[in-house]
Design a protein around this motif. Sequence first.
Motif, short mmCIF file in Angstrom:
data_model
loop_
_atom_site.label_atom_id
_atom_site.label_comp_id
_atom_site.label_asym_id
_atom_site.label_seq_id
_atom_site.Cartn_x
_atom_site.Cartn_y
_atom_site.Cartn_z
N TYR A 53 0.82 -1.22 0.00
CA TYR A 53 0.00 0.00 0.00
C TYR A 53 0.85 1.27 0.00
O TYR A 53 0.39 2.33 -0.42
CB TYR A 53 -0.95 0.01 1.19
N ALA A 55 3.50 1.71 -1.81
CA ALA A 55 3.82 1.97 -3.22
C ALA A 55 2.56 2.05 -4.06
O ALA A 55 2.59 2.53 -5.18
CB ALA A 55 4.73 0.86 -3.74
N GLY A 56 1.43 1.54 -3.51
CA GLY A 56 0.20 1.52 -4.29
C GLY A 56 0.26 0.51 -5.43
O GLY A 56 -0.41 0.68 -6.44
N ALA A 57 1.06 -0.52 -5.25
CA ALA A 57 1.21 -1.51 -6.33
C ALA A 57 1.30 -2.90 -5.71
O ALA A 57 1.95 -3.07 -4.68
CB ALA A 57 2.47 -1.22 -7.13
N ASP A 114 -0.53 9.23 1.31
CA ASP A 114 -0.93 9.84 2.57
C ASP A 114 -0.95 8.73 3.62
O ASP A 114 -1.90 7.96 3.71
CB ASP A 114 -2.31 10.47 2.41
N ARG A 116 -1.41 8.64 6.66
CA ARG A 116 -2.51 8.67 7.62
C ARG A 116 -3.71 7.88 7.09
O ARG A 116 -4.40 7.21 7.82
CB ARG A 116 -2.89 10.13 7.86
N GLU A 117 -3.92 7.98 5.77
CA GLU A 117 -5.05 7.25 5.17
C GLU A 117 -4.65 5.85 4.72
O GLU A 117 -5.46 4.93 4.78
CB GLU A 117 -5.64 8.06 4.02
N PRO A 125 -12.15 -4.49 7.52
CA PRO A 125 -12.95 -3.81 6.50
C PRO A 125 -14.44 -3.71 6.83
O PRO A 125 -15.20 -3.15 6.05
CB PRO A 125 -12.74 -4.69 5.27
N LEU A 128 -14.09 -0.94 11.18
CA LEU A 128 -13.22 0.22 11.42
C LEU A 128 -12.88 0.99 10.16
O LEU A 128 -13.06 2.21 10.10
CB LEU A 128 -11.94 -0.22 12.14
N PRO A 130 -14.37 1.31 7.27
CA PRO A 130 -15.44 2.12 6.63
C PRO A 130 -15.73 3.43 7.36
O PRO A 130 -16.33 4.33 6.79
CB PRO A 130 -16.67 1.20 6.68
N GLY A 132 -13.51 5.42 8.18
CA GLY A 132 -12.48 6.39 7.82
C GLY A 132 -11.57 6.72 8.99
O GLY A 132 -10.94 7.77 9.03
N LEU A 133 -11.50 5.78 9.93
CA LEU A 133 -10.65 5.98 11.11
C LEU A 133 -9.20 5.97 10.65
O LEU A 133 -8.69 4.95 10.21
CB LEU A 133 -10.91 4.86 12.11
N ASP A 134 -8.54 7.10 10.72
CA ASP A 134 -7.18 7.20 10.20
C ASP A 134 -6.16 6.93 11.30
O ASP A 134 -6.51 6.88 12.48
CB ASP A 134 -6.95 8.58 9.58
#
Lengths: 339, 295
Positions: A53, A55-57, A114, A116-117, A125, A128, A130, A132-134
Motif C-alpha cells: 500500500y 507503493a500503491g502496487a 498519505d 494517515r489514510e 474492512p 473500522l 469504513p 475512515g478511522l485514520d
Amino acid sequence: MREVAVVAFAQTRHSATDEGQSEPELILPSLEEVRRKTGLRKYGFTCSGSCDYLAGAPFSFVSALDALGAWPPISESHVEMDAAWALYEAWVRLQHGDVDSALVYGFGKSSQGDLREIMTLQLDPYYLAPLGLDQVSYAALQASAVKADRARLDEIVRRSRADGRANPHALDLPDPAGEDFEVEPLRPYDIAPVTDGAAAVVLAAGDLARELCENPAWITGIAHRIEPHYLGMRDLARSASAAEAARAAGVGKGHVDVAEIHTQFSHEELILRQALELGEDTLVNPSGGPLAANPVMATGLIRIGEAAQRILDGGAARTVGHAAGGPCLQHNLVTVMEA
Amino acid sequence: MSLEARHILEFPGGYTRTTGPVIGRFLTELRDGRIVGVRTADGRTLVPPLEYDPETGDAVTGDYVEVGPAGTVESWAWVHSPRAGHPLDRPFAWALIRLDGADTSLVHAVDAGDVKALRPGLRVRPRWRAGRTGHITDIESFVPEVTKIVSPVRTEYVMRPGLALARFLEGVAGGVFVGCRCGSCHKVYVPYRLSCPECGIAITEEVEVPDTGTITTFAINNLPDPRAPEVPFVSAYVLLDGSDVPMIALVGGVPAHEVRQGMRVRAVWVPEEERTQSMANIKWFAPTGEPDAEL
C-alpha cells in the motif's frame, strides 16, 4: 537453541521527501554496505519486509528483488509487515541448522501517499476502515486512554528530536513547538515524521558469526505477541502483548543498557517503557527513534539494528530492540541481544 | 526537472466482501435499526460481534442479544479538522463507547459540537442514517443523550405597591424620602411602613429624611442586570441620615473598587421633568466627597 547473532547493520540516510529513487535504488546502498561489512555476497536465506500500500502496487517487493541479484535462484521470503518480522522469520530459518547466514532488509517510501489514510487500509474492512478511522485518530484514542501528561510527552519529543539531530541517518527536526492539535490530545510533533528509507541486517549462526565480526550481537531472546485487532476489545492504556513478548524474550533477566523502541507517537513510549519494564537507567532510543525518522516497514528493523550496533561497536553489553505493528501497538516483537 | 506522475489506487465500485454469519447478523440488525452483540461461552457480550472470543479464541455462541442503543463514552480523541474520509464534515470526537449490556467497546464518531461537551461517562445514542443498507455507517454518528432542556416561562401580573410603599413613592416623585418613627422603640424606618417589625405595632408618625447617607456594606456585581447602569455595578446598603435602618440602593459616579464602608453618599435624582412615582427617580447614590463616617 542455535546461537544466532546480528553481525552487520546498515541503513539509509533517511529523507522526509521523495528523492527520486525507486525502491530497488533505495535498498541497494544498504545491501552494499552489509555486503562490504561481512564480505558475504550469498546468504543461506533472504527475507524482506515491506507494504504494497505504500507503493500503491501489488507485489512491489518482487521488483525490489532486483537489488539483490536473485540469479542463480535464491532462498527468499517476504513479510507484508515491518522487516523486524522478516528478521524473526530469518532467525527461525537459521534455527533449522542447514544454513548459517541470512540477509534481512526492509524499505518504505511513505512520502508517495498519505500515510494517515494508507494505514486505514490495515484496519478490519467491516467495522473500522469504513468509518475512515485514520492512523493519527486511532493513535489519539490511545493517547487519550493513557491520559498522558503533556509535559512528559513534550520531553519525549524534545529528547527524541535532539538525539535525531545527532544521528546522521535521522531527520533534522526542530524542538517541538506550537499549541495546535492534529487530533486532540496529539499535537503534530507527537507524530513520527513522514520518512523514506531502508535498512539491512545480516544474521549469522555460531562460528560464522565469530568469523564475520569481532563483537557479534547474540540474540539471546526473541518473541512476538499479538492482541485482538478491534480497539474496543483491548485496554488501550496498556500493551499486554508487548509485556508478554518482553517476558518471553527475557528482557528482565539482566540489565538493559540500551532499548530501541518502536514509538511512532510520543505516548507510545510511556506504554512501552511500562510494558518492557525498562528502568530509569536504560537509555531509550538514543538514535532518536521513530519520532526522528520513520521509514515505515524498516523502522522496526532499524530498532533491532540500532540496538545491535551498540554491541557491535563494543559500547553496550545487553540491549533490546522492539518493533510494533497493527493499530495502537496491536502486535509487538521484542529482541534481546548480548555481547 | 524531476519527473512526477499521479497514481491512484482504486477499485471501481468497491470490493465485494462476504460478511459471514456473525458480522452479517450484526449488519443485518443494524439495517433494521438495532444493535446486537454476541455471547461468548463464558457469558460475555461482544459488541461489535466477532466470530471468536478474543480472550480464548473459542468460537462464540449463536446467542445474539440486543444492546444499547445508548452507551457510555469511555475515552475519546477530538478531531479539529475532519479529513475527506471522516464521517462528519465538522469537528467531532472518535470515541470508545460501551453500549448498555455490552462487555466491550464500540469505536465510532460522536457528534458533540464542542470538545468541552465530552467527559468520561458521557451518555450517547446512535443517530441513524435514513437509508440504511447494513453497514457500520448506518449509524451516522453517536450524539449525546438529552440531559437538559430549556423551558421558556412568562407570566404577566398587575402589581400595586400597597399603602405604605405608595406613600413612599409619592414622596420619591417629589424628591423626598419619606420614613416613619415607631412610637414604642423610636426607630426611624426608611422606606415608610405601617408597622414596626420589632415591636409589632402600628406606626403613625411620618418623618422626612435627607437624601444623604453612609454606606454600611456593599457588593460589586459582575453580572448584567437590566436595572443597573453598567457592569460591574455596586449595590449598597445606604443608612440615610436620621434613619436607623439602611436602604438598598445603587452606587455610582465612582469606580467600583473605590467604594467602601463609611463612604458618604447623596442621591442623584433624575431631572424633575422625568420623575415618576418610581425608584427610577434616583439614578444612584454618588460620593459627596465628605470624610468617611464612623460606623
